[in-house]
Motif scaffolding. Structure first.
Motif, PDB file in Angstrom:
ATOM      1  N   LEU A 290       8.342   8.322  -1.045  1.00 45.63           N
ATOM      2  CA  LEU A 290       7.723   7.241  -0.920  1.00 45.63           C
ATOM      3  C   LEU A 290       6.438   7.628   0.148  1.00 45.63           C
ATOM      4  O   LEU A 290       6.802   7.869   0.992  1.00 45.63           O
ATOM      5  N   ILE A 291       5.333   7.259  -0.277  1.00 47.14           N
ATOM      6  CA  ILE A 291       4.061   7.772   0.528  1.00 47.14           C
ATOM      7  C   ILE A 291       3.457   6.536   0.769  1.00 47.14           C
ATOM      8  O   ILE A 291       3.390   5.441  -0.063  1.00 47.14           O
ATOM      9  N   ASP A 292       2.535   6.533   1.899  1.00 47.11           N
ATOM     10  CA  ASP A 292       1.704   5.443   2.248  1.00 47.11           C
ATOM     11  C   ASP A 292       0.337   5.582   1.632  1.00 47.11           C
ATOM     12  O   ASP A 292      -0.253   6.992   1.464  1.00 47.11           O
ATOM     13  N   LEU A 293      -0.349   4.507   1.304  1.00 44.73           N
ATOM     14  CA  LEU A 293      -1.769   4.746   0.617  1.00 44.73           C
ATOM     15  C   LEU A 293      -2.868   3.973   1.478  1.00 44.73           C
ATOM     16  O   LEU A 293      -2.739   3.039   2.242  1.00 44.73           O
ATOM     17  N   PRO A 294      -4.176   4.660   1.695  1.00 44.84           N
ATOM     18  CA  PRO A 294      -4.953   3.827   2.261  1.00 44.84           C
ATOM     19  C   PRO A 294      -5.302   2.373   1.548  1.00 44.84           C
ATOM     20  O   PRO A 294      -5.253   2.430   0.382  1.00 44.84           O
ATOM     21  N   GLU A 295      -5.485   1.452   2.374  1.00 43.15           N
ATOM     22  CA  GLU A 295      -5.873   0.091   1.710  1.00 43.15           C
ATOM     23  C   GLU A 295      -6.802  -0.052   0.665  1.00 43.15           C
ATOM     24  O   GLU A 295      -6.808  -0.547  -0.170  1.00 43.15           O
ATOM     25  N   TYR A 296      -7.786   0.670   1.098  1.00 40.29           N
ATOM     26  CA  TYR A 296      -9.080   0.495   0.054  1.00 40.29           C
ATOM     27  C   TYR A 296      -8.785   1.531  -1.079  1.00 40.29           C
ATOM     28  O   TYR A 296      -9.161   1.151  -2.234  1.00 40.29           O
TER      29      TYR A 296
ATOM     30  N   ASN B  87       0.557  -1.083  -0.033  1.00 36.34           N
ATOM     31  CA  ASN B  87       0.168   0.111   0.156  1.00 36.34           C
ATOM     32  C   ASN B  87       0.875   1.194  -0.112  1.00 36.34           C
ATOM     33  O   ASN B  87       0.832   2.187   0.924  1.00 36.34           O
ATOM     34  N   GLN B  88       1.628   1.284  -1.100  1.00 37.30           N
ATOM     35  CA  GLN B  88       2.613   2.585  -1.080  1.00 37.30           C
ATOM     36  C   GLN B  88       2.823   3.001  -2.620  1.00 37.30           C
ATOM     37  O   GLN B  88       2.685   2.152  -3.520  1.00 37.30           O
TER      38      GLN B  88
END
Length: 407
Positions: A263-269, A241-242
């Motif tokens: 590098l960024i994190d994304l919400p899983e959905y 999720n990145q």
């Protein structure tokens, strides 16, 4: 007043822009532009007053440049537009594609129309100040700063190349704009979480193609618009999720992000939605459509701005820009007590101070809990209550003698 030879005519002064082209007053007191050459004769009236005079002069200068008459007097001098083109070309290698495009747009839209047709020797501080002042009337302070910086860079290049000896734009900005703290800068206008969800719901109902997903991606990642439109399949990590941001796009030009790679994190959905979007693109490619590595190919920034306005209108919300979705993301994380350092890294700010300066005032309750205990040094429950004694207290004067009582 323009720096042209002036003679006295029957009805007033005559300004000779170049041989065969002049600006003068007619018998009605109107300023007019008169062209007289061996094969052409033309006369145009611009009205009365100082503004009409300036318009007549500018029209004459443009006409002289168009007909090549201005070069007769200044064939040994370089026009500002020529020096600007040389400046852009000489610095192309050290600038990113986005930076070069930004400066090119400033030269094309703001500098050349006002000053580009003039030789360097005819551009003084008064003319530069007038051009910047006119820009300040129709554009924000940041745009004026950019125009000034571009002009300054052009003249510094001209000095290095030996075309001139001075920079007439030096030090002019502080005479046109107020101090930075007093400028009426555009303030961010984030959505509330409720309004954000209403806007996205309206987007999926009323907008075509990938536009709803683009708006949702910006709202839930804090990406800049150009970074979102430059997303590629190969940079998306569906497992962790990145997403790795290393490109940005503007006017079909691919360049580096404003503040470098991150590098960024994304919400899983959201990761699942992007994965489903890629699957649909593959299915369409099997059906004969072109398949590309970009997630949102061929979509322009202005189109996204327009679609966001439509979504806001459909949701009965005031119009906002895609960058306000980025502000929404940042303020939401900070209000949920995420670390400012984490938010800084997600947004790609240069420093933590920028994150706090821009978004800190949206968190009025941040750090407020247990304020009483912190200042008292012990929990409120353990502090002894103040005993209120209902009795007369003698009031003693400074000399030590009794002067009365208080209740």
């Amino acid at each position: 007043m323009a720096d042209y030879p002036v003679t006295q005519g029957t009805h007033g002064p005559i300004y000779h822009i170049c041989p065969g082209l002049r600006v003068n007053l007619n018998d009605d007191g109107n300023w007019e532009l008169m062209l007289r050459t061996t094969d052409k004769r033309k006369r145009s009236s611009f009205g009365k007053g100082e503004e009409a005079f300036k318009k007549a002069i500018k029209a004459g200068e443009l006409l002289a440049l168009k007909l090549g008459l201005l070069q007769v007097e200044h064939d040994k001098e370089r026009l500002l537009s020529e020096v600007a083109a040389e400046w852009l070309n000489l610095n192309r290698q050290r600038w990113s594609g986005t930076t070069h495009e930004r400066y090119s747009q400033v030269v094309r839209d703001y500098i050349n129309p006002k000053l580009g047709f003039l030789p360097l020797s005819r551009i003084n501080r008064a003319k530069v100040r007038e051009a910047l002042t006119e820009t300040a009337k129709i554009r924000a302070a940041k745009s004026v700063e950019l125009v000034h910086a571009t002009l300054s860079g052009i003249f510094n290049e001209a000095i290095d190349l030996g075309y001139t000896n001075e920079n007439p734009s030096a030090g002019l900005l502080k005479k046109i704009l107020p101090p930075k703290r007093k400028r009426n800068l555009t303030k961010p206008d984030p959505f509330s979480l409720k309004d954000r969800d209403l806007m996205l719901e309206a987007a999926y109902k009323h907008l075509p193609g990938s536009y709803p997903l683009i708006l949702e991606t910006i709202a839930f990642t804090g990406m800049r618009l150009g970074e979102c439109l430059a997303m590629r399949r190969e940079h998306l990590d569906l497992t962790n999720n990145q997403y790795f941001i290393c490109e940005s796009i503007r006017r079909d030009v691919i360049g580096s992000p404003k503040t470098g790679d991150r590098l960024i994190d994304l919400p899983e959905y959201l990761t699942k939605k992007l994965g489903a979007h890629i699957t649909r693109m593959r299915e369409e490619a099997l059906a004969g459509a072109a398949f590309t590595d970009f997630l949102f190919p061929g979509i322009q920034q202005n189109a996204v701005r327009l679609m966001l306005k439509r979504a806001c209108y459909a949701a009965k919300l005031r119009s906002r820009s895609p960058h306000d979705l980025r502000h929404t993301y940042a303020s939401s994380l900070l209000m949920a007590h995420y670390s400012p350092v984490y938010v800084q890294k997600q947004l790609g700010h240069h420093s933590i101070s920028m994150t706090c300066d821009v978004y800190g005032h949206w968190i009025p309750g941040e750090g407020k809990k247990n304020l009483d205990e912190t200042l008292a040094g012990q929990p409120v429950s353990r502090r002894p209550a103040l005993e209120v004694v209902d009795k007369k207290i003698p009031l003693v004067a400074a000399s030590g003698t009794k002067s009365g009582t208080i209740y």
